[in-house]
Design a protein around this motif. Structure first.
Motif, PDB file in Angstrom:
ATOM      1  N   MET A  59     -11.144  -0.504  -8.450  1.00 50.85           N
ATOM      2  CA  MET A  59     -10.231  -0.861  -7.373  1.00 50.85           C
ATOM      3  C   MET A  59      -9.932   0.362  -6.516  1.00 50.85           C
ATOM      4  O   MET A  59      -9.947   1.485  -7.014  1.00 50.85           O
ATOM      5  N   ARG A  60      -9.649   0.104  -5.255  1.00 50.51           N
ATOM      6  CA  ARG A  60      -9.342   1.208  -4.342  1.00 50.51           C
ATOM      7  C   ARG A  60      -7.864   1.553  -4.453  1.00 50.51           C
ATOM      8  O   ARG A  60      -6.989   0.698  -4.260  1.00 50.51           O
ATOM      9  N   GLU A  61      -7.588   2.812  -4.752  1.00 52.10           N
ATOM     10  CA  GLU A  61      -6.216   3.253  -4.961  1.00 52.10           C
ATOM     11  C   GLU A  61      -5.530   3.506  -3.619  1.00 52.10           C
ATOM     12  O   GLU A  61      -6.001   4.309  -2.806  1.00 52.10           O
ATOM     13  N   THR A  62      -4.423   2.802  -3.392  1.00 53.18           N
ATOM     14  CA  THR A  62      -3.656   2.964  -2.163  1.00 53.18           C
ATOM     15  C   THR A  62      -2.201   3.283  -2.506  1.00 53.18           C
ATOM     16  O   THR A  62      -1.787   3.208  -3.658  1.00 53.18           O
ATOM     17  N   TRP A  63      -1.450   3.617  -1.472  1.00 55.44           N
ATOM     18  CA  TRP A  63      -0.055   4.061  -1.652  1.00 55.44           C
ATOM     19  C   TRP A  63       0.774   3.500  -0.511  1.00 55.44           C
ATOM     20  O   TRP A  63       0.395   3.638   0.660  1.00 55.44           O
TER      21      TRP A  63
ATOM     22  N   LYS B 290      -6.364   7.177  -1.953  1.00 53.41           N
ATOM     23  CA  LYS B 290      -7.217   7.356  -0.782  1.00 53.41           C
ATOM     24  C   LYS B 290      -6.758   6.549   0.430  1.00 53.41           C
ATOM     25  O   LYS B 290      -7.036   6.917   1.572  1.00 53.41           O
ATOM     26  N   GLY B 291      -6.083   5.440   0.176  1.00 56.85           N
ATOM     27  CA  GLY B 291      -5.692   4.560   1.264  1.00 56.85           C
ATOM     28  C   GLY B 291      -4.186   4.434   1.375  1.00 56.85           C
ATOM     29  O   GLY B 291      -3.442   4.708   0.429  1.00 56.85           O
ATOM     30  N   ILE B 292      -3.751   4.004   2.548  1.00 56.08           N
ATOM     31  CA  ILE B 292      -2.328   3.827   2.821  1.00 56.08           C
ATOM     32  C   ILE B 292      -2.040   2.356   3.094  1.00 56.08           C
ATOM     33  O   ILE B 292      -2.815   1.655   3.744  1.00 56.08           O
ATOM     34  N   VAL B 293      -0.906   1.902   2.579  1.00 54.15           N
ATOM     35  CA  VAL B 293      -0.347   0.587   2.888  1.00 54.15           C
ATOM     36  C   VAL B 293       0.889   0.847   3.726  1.00 54.15           C
ATOM     37  O   VAL B 293       1.815   1.528   3.283  1.00 54.15           O
ATOM     38  N   SER B 294       0.904   0.335   4.948  1.00 53.12           N
ATOM     39  CA  SER B 294       2.020   0.637   5.838  1.00 53.12           C
ATOM     40  C   SER B 294       2.191  -0.490   6.847  1.00 53.12           C
ATOM     41  O   SER B 294       1.434  -1.466   6.846  1.00 53.12           O
ATOM     42  N   ALA B 295       3.191  -0.346   7.685  1.00 54.60           N
ATOM     43  CA  ALA B 295       3.477  -1.333   8.729  1.00 54.60           C
ATOM     44  C   ALA B 295       4.303  -0.666   9.811  1.00 54.60           C
ATOM     45  O   ALA B 295       4.767   0.468   9.651  1.00 54.60           O
ATOM     46  N   LEU B 296       4.489  -1.375  10.900  1.00 51.18           N
ATOM     47  CA  LEU B 296       5.348  -0.886  11.982  1.00 51.18           C
ATOM     48  C   LEU B 296       6.769  -1.377  11.697  1.00 51.18           C
ATOM     49  O   LEU B 296       7.262  -2.319  12.310  1.00 51.18           O
TER      50      LEU B 296
ATOM     51  N   GLU C  57     -14.589  -4.037  -3.398  1.00 54.41           N
ATOM     52  CA  GLU C  57     -13.535  -3.161  -3.922  1.00 54.41           C
ATOM     53  C   GLU C  57     -12.182  -3.675  -3.435  1.00 54.41           C
ATOM     54  O   GLU C  57     -11.907  -3.701  -2.230  1.00 54.41           O
ATOM     55  N   ILE C  58     -11.340  -4.078  -4.368  1.00 51.70           N
ATOM     56  CA  ILE C  58     -10.045  -4.664  -4.028  1.00 51.70           C
ATOM     57  C   ILE C  58      -9.005  -3.548  -3.912  1.00 51.70           C
ATOM     58  O   ILE C  58      -8.848  -2.741  -4.835  1.00 51.70           O
ATOM     59  N   PRO C  59      -8.273  -3.481  -2.800  1.00 49.77           N
ATOM     60  CA  PRO C  59      -7.218  -2.465  -2.705  1.00 49.77           C
ATOM     61  C   PRO C  59      -6.067  -2.785  -3.653  1.00 49.77           C
ATOM     62  O   PRO C  59      -5.621  -3.935  -3.747  1.00 49.77           O
ATOM     63  N   MET C  60      -5.603  -1.778  -4.364  1.00 51.04           N
ATOM     64  CA  MET C  60      -4.444  -1.915  -5.240  1.00 51.04           C
ATOM     65  C   MET C  60      -3.484  -0.772  -4.970  1.00 51.04           C
ATOM     66  O   MET C  60      -3.882   0.276  -4.475  1.00 51.04           O
ATOM     67  N   ARG C  61      -2.233  -1.010  -5.273  1.00 51.61           N
ATOM     68  CA  ARG C  61      -1.288   0.097  -5.230  1.00 51.61           C
ATOM     69  C   ARG C  61      -0.369   0.037  -6.441  1.00 51.61           C
ATOM     70  O   ARG C  61      -0.071  -1.043  -6.955  1.00 51.61           O
ATOM     71  N   PRO C  62       0.055   1.201  -6.933  1.00 45.68           N
ATOM     72  CA  PRO C  62       1.042   1.221  -8.011  1.00 45.68           C
ATOM     73  C   PRO C  62       2.389   0.817  -7.415  1.00 45.68           C
ATOM     74  O   PRO C  62       2.977   1.558  -6.629  1.00 45.68           O
ATOM     75  N   ASP C  63       2.845  -0.356  -7.757  1.00 50.03           N
ATOM     76  CA  ASP C  63       4.042  -0.899  -7.116  1.00 50.03           C
ATOM     77  C   ASP C  63       5.289  -0.498  -7.897  1.00 50.03           C
ATOM     78  O   ASP C  63       5.299  -0.542  -9.127  1.00 50.03           O
ATOM     79  N   HIS C  64       6.302  -0.108  -7.161  1.00 54.65           N
ATOM     80  CA  HIS C  64       7.581   0.304  -7.724  1.00 54.65           C
ATOM     81  C   HIS C  64       7.369   1.440  -8.726  1.00 54.65           C
ATOM     82  O   HIS C  64       6.293   2.000  -8.858  1.00 54.65           O
ATOM     83  N   GLY C  65       8.400   1.797  -9.398  1.00 52.12           N
ATOM     84  CA  GLY C  65       8.344   2.920 -10.317  1.00 52.12           C
ATOM     85  C   GLY C  65       9.744   3.411 -10.601  1.00 52.12           C
ATOM     86  O   GLY C  65      10.681   3.145  -9.839  1.00 52.12           O
TER      87      GLY C  65
END
Length: 398
Positions: A1-5, A25-31, A351-359
């Motif tokens: 899986m592709r690691e995003t943040w 490697k990837g970013i999850v974001s928005a306006l 490759e499915i993007p994933m992110r470690p959610d919360h923490g």
């Protein structure tokens, strides 16, 4: 899986330079500065994309283009808001933005917790949902008509005792936690706002709300197909009704109903193990087996129901990523098998993007006091643990 943040843009106290050090490697974001119902522009999308790429990262997922209450209730300016949502899709495509767009269809409140920084025995803090505290809010602070009927008698009795013992500061803090709003959003709610918004759902049950979502998707999915975008709905959090409102994305059957109603690869799921995993009947491997080809984005996190908790509405706490009620090893094994199937089929999105959610807030996170649930050290710990599981599963597969 592709690691995003997940990164909340320039106001985020976690910098892109720090994100790079996590190994993602990837970013999850928005306006996030644009309110719901507002059309994004290609110029603003391109500006955010350039900022991310200048830091040596890629913008992989949008989370999210906000879903306004008028769209969910199909009232007020709902037509203009859907048009703005479609215009936002076109702006993303024009600017060469992310191809994956996460959204949710939770009425009134988005993810809901009663404590945003509950102290942990070993130090640090975690987010928590306490059903008694929530009942105290619902029955005694919000004063929703008929609220008592939604809770077990022992919960109502304990909620009444807690409400009687609350001072004004504690009551205000509880209300603020519950009405905190969508992460990163500029919007928040007062009690009067919540009461007014609840009234707009009079007569809207789960069947009607699901019909509104399907009607929305029948308009936007063809546009997403045309533009080469993939939409993916996030599950309800928590995955059971709150405040007398319907919930329609809490189970595998809920997802099947919506995805079957609009059968397109552009209409997919955000697989959030932390949200779905609050329910005792959640089976992550079965979810992936049933919907794997249409899972476009993955949130890997874990929750732990309170010991002895029974029934649908339960208390739970955000746990360490490998320590909660969801078997994360089984989950990752199923997802990586889905990726292998995609590669064998020649899919470009294997490759499915994933992110470690919360923490948990740990070490330097405690002084930083960033967005609740989105610490630097706590998510880095989670990413490291998940990365280890992925390496082990991948090694076994070879």
């Amino acid at each position: 899986m592709r690691e995003t943040w997940r990164w909340f843009g320039p106001p985020d106290p976690i910098t892109l330079a720090e994100v790079r050090q996590t190994g993602a490697k990837g970013i999850v974001s928005a306006l996030h500065h644009l309110p719901s119902g507002t059309a994004w522009t290609a110029a603003e999308v391109a500006e955010r994309k350039a900022v991310i790429e200048a830091a040596g990262l890629t913008w992989d997922v949008i989370e999210s283009i906000p879903m306004s209450e008028p769209i969910k209730t199909r009232s007020g300016p709902w037509r203009a808001h859907i048009d703005a949502w479609i215009d936002s899709l076109r702006a993303v495509a024009e600017a060469g933005g992310p191809r994956v767009i996460c959204y949710n269809f939770m009425p009134v409140l988005d993810w809901t917790r009663t404590a945003l920084r509950e102290p942990l025995p070993e130090g640090g803090t975690a987010m928590r949902f306490d059903i008694v505290d929530f009942a105290a809010f619902d029955i005694h602070l919000l004063k929703r008509a008929g609220a008592e009927a939604d809770y077990a008698p022992d919960v109502v009795a304990e909620a009444t005792r807690r409400a009687a013992d609350m001072d004004e500061a504690r009551a205000q803090a509880l209300a603020a936690n519950i009405t905190a709003g969508l992460p990163g959003s500029t919007e928040s709610w007062t009690l009067e706002d919540v009461r007014a918004c609840l009234a707009t759902y009079d007569g809207i049950d789960a069947e009607a709300l699901r019909a509104h979502l399907v009607d929305f998707l029948r308009e936007v999915v063809p546009v997403a197909e045309e533009l080469g975008l993939r939409l993916c709905c996030h599950p309800d959090d928590p995955p059971f009704p709150i405040l007398g409102l319907p919930r329609i994305m809490s189970t595998l059957d809920d997802y099947r109903a919506v995805l079957d109603a609009v059968p397109s690869d552009a209409n997919g799921a955000t697989f959030c193990t932390g949200s779905l995993g609050v329910r005792a009947d959640f089976d992550p491997a079965a979810f992936v087996a049933a919907l794997g080809p249409r899972i476009h984005f993955v949130h890997l996190r874990n929750t732990a129901r309170d010991a002895g908790a029974t029934g649908l509405r339960v208390s739970f706490q955000e746990s360490a990523h490998l320590d909660g009620d969801t078997d994360m090893v089984t989950t990752i094994r199923a997802l990586m098998a889905e990726e292998a199937r995609r590669r064998a089929a020649g899919r470009a999105d294997a490759e499915i993007p994933m992110r470690p959610d919360h923490g948990h807030d740990l070490l330097d996170d405690i002084a930083r006091r960033g967005q609740p649930g989105y610490p630097l050290v706590g998510r880095l710990r989670g990413l490291a643990e998940l990365r280890g599981v992925m390496a082990a599963v991948g090694h076994g597969a070879s």
